[in-house]
Each structure stands twice: as structure tokens, then as C-alpha cells.
Design an enzyme around this catalytic site. Structure first.
Site, mmCIF file in Angstrom:
data_model
loop_
_atom_site.group_PDB
_atom_site.id
_atom_site.type_symbol
_atom_site.label_atom_id
_atom_site.label_comp_id
_atom_site.label_asym_id
_atom_site.label_seq_id
_atom_site.Cartn_x
_atom_site.Cartn_y
_atom_site.Cartn_z
ATOM 1 C CD GLU A 90 38.737 25.845 39.574
ATOM 2 O OE1 GLU A 90 37.815 26.466 40.131
ATOM 3 O OE2 GLU A 90 38.742 24.606 39.445
ATOM 4 C CB SER A 484 84.783 5.976 87.074
ATOM 5 O OG SER A 484 84.820 4.977 88.076
#
Length: 817
Positions: A90, A484
Site C-alpha cells: 500500500e 407436586s
């Protein structure tokens, strides 16, 4: 000579005029654009869009949320070769120029004049930082001029390494990867420092065109770009010729790698995501938060596996429901099978496969992403055809009894292993074929929640068989009747009202006429039988319905509901009638787990929580859940004295006592009997004396439960259908939910010392006559020991054999009967 002089003077004048004009124009552009340029100081405070990451308490990754995958790093953390690869690709003169490379700009200007647009680079890394952080991506002259001005400004105010660090964290590299660290994980599943030179060069080629040079989508173009970058690195002296040749010889090894999830906890991850969005809005996905949960990775893995195993076991007990689909004969060609099976998704450990041949003792199948496999008949013996929840077809005697050619089914794979052989080196080993086991995705669902009893911290949670199958979190959203499993709270309320574990209640038929009901209510025990006078202890561990109803009628509905409210339960969904004795209230599994944690910890309020701490992108703690302290008295006053944290919340949370510790201790003893002598007997295989719990089954076996604990941890499991339907007449909490609880708790308590609630003061052991509940005489046969609060202990017997208890106790017993 004078003519030459005049000509030179005229040319000089024109040049000076041109330069002056250019300076005036440039200055004009600068003066015009400068006010609109952002201050470079913003770069110091810039927030890179970084995803939300969710971790367990022991720092293992659960999930990652956010559109952009990014892991910010410092320049010191980036390998030097990787930096050199980007510079070669770059901006080779990055450390020499002052933000603008004149040669690159001249090339870009030529393209702009000749074609009307900028087709190639020309931008330095500094200019790209300016563009990526501050400017649009429009290819216009004004934007380019802004870019140049900002580049000069950035170079004046930031060091070169700071600029490069910003660039390598911000740059888009394709496949949702932003920044070099994220790209290393996305393309290679590695950390930056583990990349090869060839892989570093491949990543450095991406900024120019992340799609065109993507090594996954366009491997050939990416390879050419990589090799050019390697050549540039050699020209610039970054690598040797040997390095160059070895790197160029490497093939394309990139592939898509999802975030490396370390713990399977999708339901937990979604709960964390929702909480973070509630706190921070959409910023939760972009501001780089890391949220650390109370989840224990070992327990969470055990919870996920236990729930899946339990649901699959129930599903197999009720038969095979048939294939996912049927492929036509022309689709069974080997070259088409993989494509056809890609239309069927994997579901956790279940993989789609197509039946390609049927034999006497096995079937041949083609498994998605794996290829041919053998499915033995033995792996299909379970697959009796489903008829109803209570009936199945005959046991298959051949694969053809279960499968047809072209069936698409789920399978579990057994990967081949090398045979144990003494073959010498050079001898060929015969490859073992893949073995597949017939499977199916369970239609039934379930949930498991495990809490730290003292603090309420959620240590494990599974909200269903698979989050991919359905995102409905049954642990927190399924509102069902507990059956229960609710009874311990009724019995605890009775103990606090002065009754005791030896109080006798008549287990006999009872009928209620109610004008709101179409017929009289005739509740029954699950066995359909009646057992006469029964102690509260036995009634609880044997889950006697009629005793529970009479008990509730005696102590009072309003008293009981008020007691439950004081325990911390939401009583808005509790009916004000005797049915609550059988668990007709509506609760989520999380609600029930929290209530049982209150029993487990000795009677202190429990508020479940999931988030332990939150850190920002700078790894600074911005929230931490307060520590929890158990409180027996003056809790409100003490709470007001607790200092606030920097995020405005108390640094300590007090859990007040909500139940008498002696009553809770007796309840521990009664619920241990539910395992040692009652409906939870399967849990005895754990061979621990510190576990206690209660099963639960609702009418027509629509919901089944087990809630159990020791003094440290409380765990609740639920099994049922999302749309309530009978599970089958032989299915109960003990057969569906309890095996899941056992598998999980075995793992959760593995290696842990037994943890029993300490015996509080004010408890006595009294030898009693189990037939009457009264104190036994010294020489009485068949007497047993029972626990009592001191003030509730039966009175000494007189010499005539009668108790010295007051008449009020006789009256109470008469009322109960």
C-alpha cells in the site's frame, strides 16, 4: 541575446504567474474547505465498531454479536513481517513522506483528467486513514482534496506508528472482517502471530479490493496479488530470496472461520444480548463491550448435554415418526446427493443423510458433508413406529421395516478409528467405514436451570433442545403448572404455622362441590388409592395429593398465599383455591428454581442474575454485579448504609431471611427422604447424602418436573411439549425430568465435597410413635426419631400413657381429620 533574455523573462513570468495562480487556487480551496475538516483530536477518542462478546465466568467465549468482526490491537502486537507486507502493498514510502506521495497523486490526477475518474491508488496510508475515519467514499476532486489536507494535518499531530495502528485496525478486509486481527481469524482461524508469510501477504492484498482479491471467492486473482506483494517485499529487502520462493510455493489455504465459540450456550447468549441492548441500545453491537456472565463453562456444557440426552431418550421411548423427506430415485446419484442434502440443515449433533440401499442387517446411507456410511440394524431397533403417546408398532426385524429408499433422516455419526493391529510398517490398514445411528429431532422440549443457592447466580441454563430449532427460551418464558414440585412450599408454610413433620393427616376420599365447576371435584392420589392417617413427612416424600389438600384447607389459603409472597414468589398467577395444593399455580422454570434456592440456602431470598461484569473497549470495568450477603436482621437499615459504586449501584446486595431456618432445616430432611424413600428414588444412584428434591407431574402428564439441591446449588428441570399435550401415561417427573437432573448434577458436583445445611439452634430430635405422632414411651417398640422445632416438640407422656399436650393440639388434629 536580448531576444533570448526577453523570451526567458516572459516564460519566467508565465511560470511565476501559473505558480501564483495555483497557490491562490490552492489557498482558496484550503480556506474554503478548512472549516469543514474534522479535528484530528477525534482520532484519539475514536470508537472502532467492535462486536459484543459474551464470556463465561471462567473467560471462555460463548458468542459474538455485531455486523463487524474486529479485534483492536496495538502496533506492538502486530508482527513486523505483517506490517512490512502492508507497507509493500500500500505505501512503501510511508515512513519517508509527510502524508502525501506526489508520484502517486500525479498518477491519480492523470487518470482523473483522462478518464474522468480515479481508477487506481495514489492514496498513502495516511490518506486512507483520513478517508476511512472522516470522509465518504465518493471519488470526487473535492473529496480527494479534503483527503490531502487531512493527511497533512494527521501527520503533523500523530506519530507514524499511531497512524499505522489506526489503519490496521480500521481497514475493511472482506467477509465482515475489519482490521488485521479479525481478518487473521476469519480467513485462517489463527492469531496474527501464527500466520505464515504467504498468509500475511494474502491479507495485505485485500485493502485494494476486498472482493476482487478475496482468497475464498477469487483464489486465482488473490494468488496473483499475493505473489506480487511477496515480490515487492523482496525488492524492499524485507525478506530473503528463499523466503520469497517458499512463500510463493504455498497454496491458497484460506476458508471462512466463524468465531471460535468455546461453550455451547445459545440460550444464555441471547439472554445476555437482550440485557446489553436494554442497557446500551444499538451501541451494544458496536462499542466493543465484553460481558462476563455467572455461567460456569463446565456446568453449562453438562447442562446442555444432559437436557439433549434426556429429551432424546424420551423421544426414542415413544417411537419413530418417519423421515424428514423422500428423495426421488434420480436424486440418489452420488454426484447429486451432496447438493440435495444441503437443503436439510444439521441440528446440533444430528446430521441429515439419505438412504441409498437396504440390506438384511444394515442400510447404506449418504451423510451430508461426510459421504457414504453404514447404518446397522441394531441402531434402528428402537424405531418402532409411533402411533400415540401410549402406543408404538412392533420392533423392526429388518431395515426395510423402518426405512425406504430415498428417505432423508437424521443420523448420529461414529467416526472410524484405526484398528488395533500389530501390522509392521509398510502394511496397508483397511479403512473403516463410517457408522451411522438412526436418530430424530425430539418433538418434546425441556429446560434446565442451575443457580448458586446463596447468591442466585445462574451457573448453567438450557432453554430447549436447540436454539437453532427454536429461539423460545423455556427456562425463562414457559409458564407452566409445577404440579407436586410446588408442595414443599405448602408444607414449609405449615411447619412455620406450628405443625411438624409427624403431624398426621387423613389420606381419605374428599369431594368438593363448586358452582363454577360442571361437576364435583374428586381429587385422587396418582395411585388411585387411599392410605389413611399419614404423617406430613411421608405425605411429602410419597407426594400424597389428598393429604396436601387437607393440609392447605387447615392452614388457610390466604395465609399460604401470603407466605409464598413473603418467600419472593409472584402470587398474581396463583389461584385462590385448594388446587394450589396440587401445583396449579403458573410459574416458569426460573421462578421455581429461585424458590428452591431459597430452601437450599437455609431460607434467604434469592434473585437470579446472569451478568457478573461488563468491560468497555478499553477493558475497563463499567459495571459489576454487587456481591451478595445473607442477612438475618435489620436488613433495610443495613442496606441504606451500603456505599454506591462508580456506576451508581450498591456495592453489596443483602439477601434477607424470608423463612425460619429451623423449618427449612426440617424441610431439607423431608426432601432428602423424597430421594431416599420416595418419588425421587432414582437419584440415590448418585450416592450422596447431601441431595434433596421433589418430583412433579401435572394432570395427564402434560408437564413433568424435578427440582433438587444441596446446600450450595439448586437445579430445576422441566420436560413437556410447547403446546401442552400428554407425554404418555407412564411418564412422570421421575422418568423424564429426574434423569436429566441426575446427569447434570453428577457432573456439577463431581469432585465437590458434600454440602449439608448446618443444624441450627432450636432443633430437637424426639422419639415418637409413628402411628400417632406423639412422643413414644421409653420401652415402646417401632418408635422412630423425628425433628422438631423446640416449641413444637410433642409433650412428655404421663404415667397413664396420655400426652400432657394441651387440648388445643387435640382440636387441631380433629380439624385436620
Amino acid at each position: 541575446m536580448s531576444r533570448i533574455f526577453r523570451t526567458t523573462r516572459i516564460l519566467t513570468w508565465f511560470i511565476l504567474t501559473g505558480v501564483s495562480f495555483a497557490l491562490v487556487v490552492t489557498s482558496g480551496f484550503y480556506l474554503y474547505l478548512r472549516p469543514g475538516l474534522p479535528p484530528v483530536e477525534q482520532l484519539a477518542d475514536i470508537k472502532l465498531q467492535t462486536p459484543l462478546r459474551v464470556f463465561t465466568a471462567d473467560n471462555r467465549l460463548i458468542a459474538e454479536f455485531g455486523e463487524k468482526r474486529r479485534t483492536p490491537v496495538t502496533i506492538e502486537q502486530i508482527p513486523e513481517l505483517q506490517i512490512q507486507a502492508f507497507l509493500a502493498a500500500e505505501d512503501a514510502r510511508f515512513y519517508q513522506h509527510t502524508g502525501v506521495d506526489i508520484k502517486g497523486l500525479a498518477r491519480a490526477a492523470t487518470e482523473l483528467v483522462s478518464t474522468g475518474e480515479i481508477r487506481s491508488g495514489g492514496s498513502t496510508i495516511t490518506m486512507q486513514v483520513a478517508k476511512n475515519y472522516f470522509l465518504s467514499r465518493d471519488r470526487t476532486f473535492i473529496r480527494k482534496f479534503n483527503e490531502i489536507l487531512l493527511a497533512f494535518q494527521i501527520e503533523r499531530e500523530l506519530e507514524k506508528d499511531e497512524i499505522l495502528e489506526l489503519y490496521l485496525n480500521k481497514i475493511f478486509l472482506g467477509n465482515r472482517a475489519y482490521g488485521i486481527a479479525a481478518a487473521a481469524r476469519v480467513y485462517y482461524g489463527k492469531e496474527m502471530e501464527d500466520l505464515t508469510l504467504a498468509q500475511m501477504a494474502m491479507l495485505a492484498g485485500l485493502p485494494k479490493a476486498p472482493s476482487a482479491y478475496n482468497p475464498i471467492a477469487n483464489p486465482q486473482r488473490a494468488l496473483a496479488r499475493r505473489d506480487w506483494i511477496l515480490g515487492r517485499m523482496y525488492e524492499l529487502g524485507y525478506i530473503t530470496e528463499q523466503d520469497l520462493q517458499e512463500a510463493r510455493a504455498a497454496g491458497v489455504t484460506a476458508s471462512v472461520h466463524a468465531p471460535a465459540r468455546e461453550v455451547d450456550a445459545d440460550y444464555v447468549a441471547e439472554m445476555a444480548r437482550q440485557e446489553m441492548v436494554n442497557r446500551f441500545g444499538e451501541a451494544a453491537y458496536t462499542d466493543g463491550f465484553s460481558v462476563y456472565l455467572t455461567i460456569d463453562s463446565h456446568k453449562q456444557t453438562a447442562a446442555t448435554e444432559a437436557l439433549r440426552n434426556g429429551l432424546e431418550a424420551y423421544d426414542r421411548r415413544h417411537g419413530y415418526r418417519g423421515p424428514l423427506a423422500q428423495l426421488p430415485a434420480e436424486s440418489l446419484a452420488p454426484e447429486r446427493l451432496q447438493r440435495e442434502l444441503s437443503n436439510f440443515s444439521r441440528l446440533e449433533r444430528l446430521t441429515p443423510a439419505a438412504v441409498t440401499a437396504l440390506h438384511e442387517e444394515h442400510a447404506d446411507v449418504f451423510v451430508r458433508d461426510h459421504g457414504p456410511a453404514v447404518m446397522p440394524l441394531e441402531s434402528m431397533r428402537w424405531a418402532r413406529r409411533y402411533q400415540t403417546e401410549n402406543s408404538r408398532g412392533p420392533t423392526p426385524s429388518s431395515p426395510a421395516d423402518v426405512l425406504s429408499l430415498g428417505d432423508v433422516v437424521y443420523v448420529k455419526l461414529e467416526l472410524p478409528t484405526l484398528p488395533d493391529t500389530d501390522a509392521s510398517e509398510g502394511d496397508e490398514l483397511t479403512p473403516q467405514p463410517l457408522t451411522a445411528t438412526l436418530a430424530q429431532a425430539p418433538a418434546v422440549q425441556g429446560a434446565l436451570i442451575s443457580l448458586s443457592a446463596d447468591t442466585g447466580a445462574i451457573e448453567a441454563l438450557a432453554g430447549g433442545y436447540s436454539f437453532r430449532q427454536t429461539k423460545y427460551n423455556r427456562a425463562t418464558q414457559a409458564r407452566r403448572q409445577p404440579g407436586s414440585t410446588f408442595k414443599p412450599f405448602l408444607y414449609l408454610a405449615a411447619l412455620e404455622k406450628g405443625l411438624n413433620a409427624s403431624t398426621l393427616v387423613n389420606d381419605a376420599p374428599i369431594v368438593f362441590d363448586d358452582q363454577e365447576l360442571e361437576a364435583a371435584w374428586r381429587p385422587q392420589n396418582v395411585t388411585g388409592q387411599f392410605y389413611g392417617p399419614t404423617s406430613l413427612r411421608e405425605a411429602l416424600y410419597r407426594s400424597r395429593n389428598l393429604v396436601s389438600i387437607r393440609l392447605l384447607r387447615d392452614i388457610g389459603i390466604n395465609y399460604t398465599v401470603g407466605y409464598l409472597r413473603n418467600l419472593g414468589m409472584d402470587t398474581s398467577a396463583i389461584p385462590r383455591d385448594l388446587s394450589i395444593a396440587l401445583g396449579s399455580a403458573i410459574m416458569t422454570p426460573m421462578d421455581l428454581a429461585a424458590a428452591f434456592a431459597t430452601i437450599a440456602n437455609g431460607g434467604y431470598a434469592v434473585q437470579p442474575y446472569l451478568v457478573h461484569s461488563i468491560r468497555d473497549a478499553r477493558n475497563e470495568v463499567i459495571y459489576q454485579a454487587p456481591a451478595v450477603a445473607l442477612c438475618d436482621s435489620h436488613c433495610q437499615q443495613r442496606a441504606e448504609e451500603i456505599p454506591l459504586s462508580s456506576w451508581g449501584e450498591p456495592m453489596l446486595k443483602l439477601a434477607p431471611r424470608v423463612a425460619d431456618e429451623r423449618s427449612v432445616y426440617i424441610m431439607h430432611s423431608m426432601l432428602k427422604d423424597a430421594i431416599n424413600r420416595g418419588t425421587g428414588g432414582r437419584a440415590a444412584v448418585m450416592r450422596r447424602s447431601d441431595i434433596a428434591g421433589k418430583t412433579g407431574t401435572t394432570n395427564e402428564q402434560r408437564d413433568t418436573w424435578f427440582a433438587g439441591f444441596n446446600h450450595d446449588i439448586a437445579t430445576t428441570t422441566w420436560v413437556g411439549f410447547d403446546q401442552p399435550a400428554p407425554l404418555g401415561r407412564n411418564e412422570f417427573g421421575s422418568s423424564t425430568a429426574l434423569p436429566i437432573w441426575i446427569e447434570y448434577m453428577r457432573a456439577a458436583l463431581d469432585g465437590a465435597a458434600e454440602s449439608n445445611m448446618p443444624r441450627p439452634n432450636g432443633i430437637v430430635n424426639v422419639r415418637i410413635d409413628p402411628r400417632t405422632g406423639e412422643r413414644a414411651q421409653a420401652d415402646q417398640a417401632g418408635a422412630i426419631f423425628e425433628l422438631f422445632r423446640t416449641e413444637d416438640a410433642p409433650a412428655e407422656r404421663s404415667t397413664n400413657g396420655r400426652s400432657n399436650a394441651s387440648d388445643s393440639n387435640d382440636s387441631l388434629t380433629q380439624d385436620i381429620f
